[in-house]
Motif scaffolding. Structure first.
Motif, PDB file in Angstrom:
ATOM      1  N   SER A 225      22.797  44.923  30.220  1.00  0.00           N
ATOM      2  CA  SER A 225      22.975  44.270  30.821  1.00  0.00           C
ATOM      3  C   SER A 225      22.140  43.227  30.641  1.00  0.00           C
ATOM      4  N   ARG A 226      22.760  41.170  30.784  1.00  0.00           N
ATOM      5  CA  ARG A 226      21.310  40.751  31.646  1.00  0.00           C
ATOM      6  C   ARG A 226      20.781  40.892  32.661  1.00  0.00           C
ATOM      7  N   GLN A 227      21.851  41.387  33.214  1.00  0.00           N
ATOM      8  CA  GLN A 227      21.763  41.664  35.277  1.00  0.00           C
ATOM      9  C   GLN A 227      21.074  42.912  35.292  1.00  0.00           C
TER      10      GLN A 227
ATOM     11  N   THR B 222      36.466  41.450  28.904  1.00  0.00           N
ATOM     12  CA  THR B 222      35.638  41.034  30.333  1.00  0.00           C
ATOM     13  C   THR B 222      34.955  43.170  31.548  1.00  0.00           C
ATOM     14  N   ILE B 223      35.083  43.914  30.480  1.00  0.00           N
ATOM     15  CA  ILE B 223      35.010  44.968  31.199  1.00  0.00           C
ATOM     16  C   ILE B 223      33.782  45.447  31.996  1.00  0.00           C
ATOM     17  N   ALA B 224      32.568  44.577  30.978  1.00  0.00           N
ATOM     18  CA  ALA B 224      30.886  44.759  31.190  1.00  0.00           C
ATOM     19  C   ALA B 224      30.947  43.606  32.340  1.00  0.00           C
ATOM     20  N   ALA B 225      31.050  42.729  32.865  1.00  0.00           N
ATOM     21  CA  ALA B 225      31.606  41.820  33.504  1.00  0.00           C
ATOM     22  C   ALA B 225      31.824  42.361  35.114  1.00  0.00           C
TER      23      ALA B 225
ATOM     24  N   LEU C  67      29.966  43.684  38.531  1.00  0.00           N
ATOM     25  CA  LEU C  67      30.121  43.061  39.345  1.00  0.00           C
ATOM     26  C   LEU C  67      30.894  44.563  40.438  1.00  0.00           C
ATOM     27  N   ALA C  68      31.410  45.366  39.926  1.00  0.00           N
ATOM     28  CA  ALA C  68      31.734  46.914  41.006  1.00  0.00           C
ATOM     29  C   ALA C  68      30.152  47.648  41.195  1.00  0.00           C
ATOM     30  N   ALA C  69      29.367  47.491  40.518  1.00  0.00           N
ATOM     31  CA  ALA C  69      28.331  48.069  40.653  1.00  0.00           C
ATOM     32  C   ALA C  69      27.387  47.117  41.783  1.00  0.00           C
ATOM     33  N   HIS C  70      27.203  45.873  41.853  1.00  0.00           N
ATOM     34  CA  HIS C  70      26.422  44.624  42.687  1.00  0.00           C
ATOM     35  C   HIS C  70      27.108  45.343  43.978  1.00  0.00           C
ATOM     36  N   HIS C  71      29.096  45.417  43.751  1.00  0.00           N
ATOM     37  CA  HIS C  71      29.301  45.215  45.557  1.00  0.00           C
ATOM     38  C   HIS C  71      29.324  46.654  45.585  1.00  0.00           C
ATOM     39  N   ALA C  72      29.220  48.076  45.471  1.00  0.00           N
ATOM     40  CA  ALA C  72      28.643  49.285  45.338  1.00  0.00           C
ATOM     41  C   ALA C  72      27.228  49.340  46.233  1.00  0.00           C
ATOM     42  N   LEU C  73      26.260  48.375  45.812  1.00  0.00           N
ATOM     43  CA  LEU C  73      25.193  49.312  46.624  1.00  0.00           C
ATOM     44  C   LEU C  73      25.240  48.072  47.239  1.00  0.00           C
TER      45      LEU C  73
ATOM     46  N   LEU D   1      34.742  49.598  48.993  1.00  0.00           N
ATOM     47  CA  LEU D   1      34.706  48.407  48.158  1.00  0.00           C
ATOM     48  C   LEU D   1      35.924  47.097  47.899  1.00  0.00           C
ATOM     49  N   PRO D   2      35.427  46.385  47.926  1.00  0.00           N
ATOM     50  CA  PRO D   2      36.437  45.119  47.896  1.00  0.00           C
ATOM     51  C   PRO D   2      36.917  45.661  46.158  1.00  0.00           C
ATOM     52  N   VAL D   3      38.207  44.684  46.005  1.00  0.00           N
ATOM     53  CA  VAL D   3      38.636  45.045  45.105  1.00  0.00           C
ATOM     54  C   VAL D   3      38.622  43.819  44.157  1.00  0.00           C
ATOM     55  N   GLY D   4      37.950  43.268  44.482  1.00  0.00           N
ATOM     56  CA  GLY D   4      38.406  41.178  43.766  1.00  0.00           C
ATOM     57  C   GLY D   4      36.719  41.444  43.990  1.00  0.00           C
ATOM     58  N   PRO D   5      36.380  39.861  43.311  1.00  0.00           N
ATOM     59  CA  PRO D   5      35.124  39.391  43.791  1.00  0.00           C
ATOM     60  C   PRO D   5      35.583  38.384  45.154  1.00  0.00           C
ATOM     61  N   ARG D   6      34.517  38.442  46.343  1.00  0.00           N
ATOM     62  CA  ARG D   6      34.406  37.790  47.599  1.00  0.00           C
ATOM     63  C   ARG D   6      34.376  36.641  46.732  1.00  0.00           C
TER      64      ARG D   6
END
Length: 144
Positions: A19-21, A60-63, A67-73, A81-86
């Motif tokens: 991914s780009r991120q 949209t699985i990559a996105a 997002l899940a990896a970002h929340h996990a870190l 962990l939050p289920v959706g975007p903050r």
């Protein structure tokens, strides 16, 4: 990268790394390693097949994984962990087209200083002046 491969399934790790991120996540993991934080334990929270990010359209699985990896870190291990975007509720309300209007009476504006006297108002630009200090006036053509 090897720690991500150890923690996540191969296809999930490949999605993250391609991914780009990825550089942002890699930097975050590097900083966590420098601070002696167990980033592998953080990432392991998104590995189960029942993880919330796995549900949804395949396009949209990559996105969702990013997002899940970002929340996990960024979420402490002792918190879920939050289920959706903050979402910032104040920001959401300010942009909502269906928000309930405020029924409070409008605030009165604070009193300002009195306006300048009429003789100090500038209603027109200052007249142009030439290099010799005289006012500029268009030259008339001969014969007019």
């Amino acid at each position: 990268m090897s720690r991500v491969d150890e923690t996540l399934l191969q296809r999930d790790a490949a999605l993250l790394v391609s991914s780009r991120q990825w550089p942002v996540l890699a930097h975050r993991m590097h900083r966590m390693a420098q601070q002696n934080l167990p980033f592998a334990a953080h990432l392991a929270r998104i590995a189960p097949d029942t993880a919330a990010w796995r549900t949804g359209p395949p396009s949209t699985i990559a996105a969702r994984l990013l997002l899940a990896a970002h929340h996990a870190l960024t979420t402490p291990l002792d918190q879920a962990l939050p289920v959706g975007p903050r979402v910032s509720t104040a920001a959401a309300r300010s942009r909502s087209a269906t928000a309930v209007p405020d029924t409070a009476p409008p605030k009165q504006p604070a009193p300002t200083e009195p306006a300048a006297p009429a003789h100090r108002w500038h209603t027109a630009p200052a007249p142009r002046q030439g290099a010799d200090g005289r006012r500029w006036a268009p030259q008339r053509r001969r014969g007019e």
